[in-house]
Design an enzyme around this catalytic site. Sequence first.
Site, PDB file in Angstrom:
ATOM      1  N   ASP A 135       0.916  -1.092  -0.028  1.00 47.49           N
ATOM      2  CA  ASP A 135       0.154   0.039  -0.053  1.00 47.49           C
ATOM      3  C   ASP A 135       0.995   1.239  -0.028  1.00 47.49           C
ATOM      4  O   ASP A 135       0.568   2.368   0.503  1.00 47.49           O
ATOM      5  CB  ASP A 135      -0.896  -0.115   1.258  1.00 47.49           C
ATOM      6  CG  ASP A 135      -0.300  -0.296   2.532  1.00 47.49           C
ATOM      7  OD1 ASP A 135       0.906  -0.284   2.388  1.00 47.49           O
ATOM      8  OD2 ASP A 135      -1.021   0.025   3.565  1.00 47.49           O
ATOM      9  N   LYS A 169       4.167   3.407  17.070  1.00 42.04           N
ATOM     10  CA  LYS A 169       2.975   4.304  17.233  1.00 42.04           C
ATOM     11  C   LYS A 169       3.562   5.099  18.664  1.00 42.04           C
ATOM     12  O   LYS A 169       2.678   5.100  19.761  1.00 42.04           O
ATOM     13  CB  LYS A 169       1.720   3.815  17.433  1.00 42.04           C
ATOM     14  CG  LYS A 169       1.193   3.101  16.106  1.00 42.04           C
ATOM     15  CD  LYS A 169      -0.185   2.960  16.128  1.00 42.04           C
ATOM     16  CE  LYS A 169      -0.693   2.571  14.762  1.00 42.04           C
ATOM     17  NZ  LYS A 169      -0.703   1.146  14.254  1.00 42.04           N
ATOM     18  N   ASP A 198       1.719   6.257   2.114  1.00 41.37           N
ATOM     19  CA  ASP A 198       1.087   4.928   2.588  1.00 41.37           C
ATOM     20  C   ASP A 198      -0.491   5.264   2.110  1.00 41.37           C
ATOM     21  O   ASP A 198      -1.104   6.110   2.834  1.00 41.37           O
ATOM     22  CB  ASP A 198       1.497   4.619   3.948  1.00 41.37           C
ATOM     23  CG  ASP A 198       0.451   4.194   4.701  1.00 41.37           C
ATOM     24  OD1 ASP A 198      -0.578   3.582   4.389  1.00 41.37           O
ATOM     25  OD2 ASP A 198       0.354   4.762   6.153  1.00 41.37           O
TER      26      ASP A 198
HETATM   27  P1  GTP Z   1      -5.750  -2.093   7.772  1.00 44.45           P
HETATM   28  O1  GTP Z   1      -6.609  -3.249   8.022  1.00 44.45           O
HETATM   29  O2  GTP Z   1      -6.361  -0.941   7.352  1.00 44.45           O
HETATM   30  O3  GTP Z   1      -4.637  -1.993   8.831  1.00 44.45           O
HETATM   31  O4  GTP Z   1      -4.826  -2.606   6.709  1.00 44.45           O
HETATM   32  P2  GTP Z   1      -3.960  -3.924   6.332  1.00 44.45           P
HETATM   33  O5  GTP Z   1      -4.816  -5.138   6.533  1.00 44.45           O
HETATM   34  O6  GTP Z   1      -3.624  -3.959   4.716  1.00 44.45           O
HETATM   35  O7  GTP Z   1      -2.647  -3.766   7.196  1.00 44.45           O
HETATM   36  P3  GTP Z   1      -1.428  -2.976   6.941  1.00 44.45           P
HETATM   37  O8  GTP Z   1      -1.395  -1.722   6.313  1.00 44.45           O
HETATM   38  O9  GTP Z   1      -0.622  -2.853   8.328  1.00 44.45           O
HETATM   39  O10 GTP Z   1      -0.607  -4.139   5.955  1.00 44.45           O
HETATM   40  C1  GTP Z   1       0.698  -3.622   5.508  1.00 44.45           C
HETATM   41  C2  GTP Z   1       0.936  -4.665   4.269  1.00 44.45           C
HETATM   42  O11 GTP Z   1       1.126  -5.833   4.745  1.00 44.45           O
HETATM   43  C3  GTP Z   1      -0.010  -4.617   3.394  1.00 44.45           C
HETATM   44  O12 GTP Z   1       0.510  -4.408   1.969  1.00 44.45           O
HETATM   45  C4  GTP Z   1      -1.059  -5.722   3.672  1.00 44.45           C
HETATM   46  O13 GTP Z   1      -1.548  -6.180   2.550  1.00 44.45           O
HETATM   47  C5  GTP Z   1      -0.146  -6.798   4.361  1.00 44.45           C
HETATM   48  N1  GTP Z   1      -0.457  -7.490   5.244  1.00 44.45           N
HETATM   49  C6  GTP Z   1      -1.022  -7.083   6.481  1.00 44.45           C
HETATM   50  N2  GTP Z   1      -1.236  -8.285   7.171  1.00 44.45           N
HETATM   51  C7  GTP Z   1      -1.099  -9.522   6.423  1.00 44.45           C
HETATM   52  C8  GTP Z   1      -1.254 -10.832   6.399  1.00 44.45           C
HETATM   53  O14 GTP Z   1      -1.799 -11.275   7.486  1.00 44.45           O
HETATM   54  N3  GTP Z   1      -0.975 -11.760   5.449  1.00 44.45           N
HETATM   55  C9  GTP Z   1      -0.329 -11.228   4.441  1.00 44.45           C
HETATM   56  N4  GTP Z   1      -0.169 -12.074   3.451  1.00 44.45           N
HETATM   57  N5  GTP Z   1      -0.275  -9.663   4.001  1.00 44.45           N
HETATM   58  C10 GTP Z   1      -0.650  -9.021   5.223  1.00 44.45           C
END
Ligand code: GTP
Length: 349
Positions: A107, A158, A218
């Site tokens: 992202d 954070k 982001d």
């Molecule tokens: P929020 O629910 O809004 O916090 O977004 P998110 O679920 O994408 O979490 P975050 O922004 O912290 O994730 C950072 C990156 O890691 C993103 O590109 C997500 O797609 C990826 N990501 C987060 N959690 C997982 C997971 O459990 N498995 C995999 N494969 N990717 C993950």
Amino acid sequence: MKALFLVGGKGTRLRPLTEKLPKPMVPVMGVPLLQRNFDRLKTFGIQEIVLSTCYKPECIEQYFGSGANYGLQIHYVSEDLPLGTGGAIKNAERYFDKEPFFIFNADIISDINFGEMLRFHKRKNADVTIAVTRVDNPSAYGVIEYDDHDYAITFREKPKPHEVVSHYINAGVYIFNPQILKHIPAGRPVSVEREVFPKLLEKGKRIAVYKGCNYWLDLGTPEKYMQAHMDAFQGLYRIDEADFEKEPIYGRFNAKISGKAILRGPVYLGKDVRIEAGAIVGPNAVIGDRCCIGKKCRIENSILWNDVTVENGVEIIDSIVADECRVGLSTSYEKVIFAGDASKRLAIS
Ligand code: GTP
């Protein structure tokens, strides 16, 4: 060299835009965010990609397939239950055995020079390199403190204002030596930010901090998603196909635009767009493929995805409209997201 993209998150903060699409597939100027990132990576010669999927994996697989249509070789690794960022990296271990490889949060958009980052990683003889970016208020991010030689010394997620020891935050782009993967526990959720990096420091591993990142965003929230488009219109975030300074109206492929409509650049038009008489579109408007903008509408500072219909006389300002929505009923919408049957207020100033 290979790259791993973490694309499995639920994208809860970006709802309702992520109700039907996983976050990496949301369009940025009409092209999925993931594809924009792949295109940039290809300019550095990286074409073999591993995608770690979990939430709505079929959307991603159906779009990219083997990657052949995009000049890429793509492998998929999926989890039934979310393994978190660290667990997802561990789960893809079999693809990374010899060379260092890149890992990306999917992202993020940035202007990081990946070639330079790799040279830095090697020069620093690091086990892991983390790209960082400077922000004024790091309280919503993972903050990294580093020494005079650019090696990380502490990680704090954070921090409260009195705990801020550095303004450099984790930019979600890493280089890992494959040997480091054996330090990540298997078979359970693990956070790379909260668990893996601090543990690696405890074990005396070298984590270098790469600061060569000028533009970074982001796209985790609707407000940031909107910001990415405004930055693209201003040329802060560069997209290959359009230079709005030189040509403020991009697109018009097979567009039917009334001679009595007004386009005020910068405007991004998708394919087969229809704009009726008296409509004023722009500045800062993205009109997706096959959108129909009715008579005397006004669309400003807004992003319309594909197949959106805006009924005659409707104004859409500072708003985002997802695929296939029909916007009517009221005459003016400001700071709203429409997606399917859902709508939400946008917190932008
Ligand atoms: P929020 O629910 O809004 O916090 O977004 P998110 O679920 O994408 O979490 P975050 O922004 O912290 O994730 C950072 C990156 O890691 C993103 O590109 C997500 O797609 C990826 N990501 C987060 N959690 C997982 C997971 O459990 N498995 C995999 N494969 N990717 C993950």
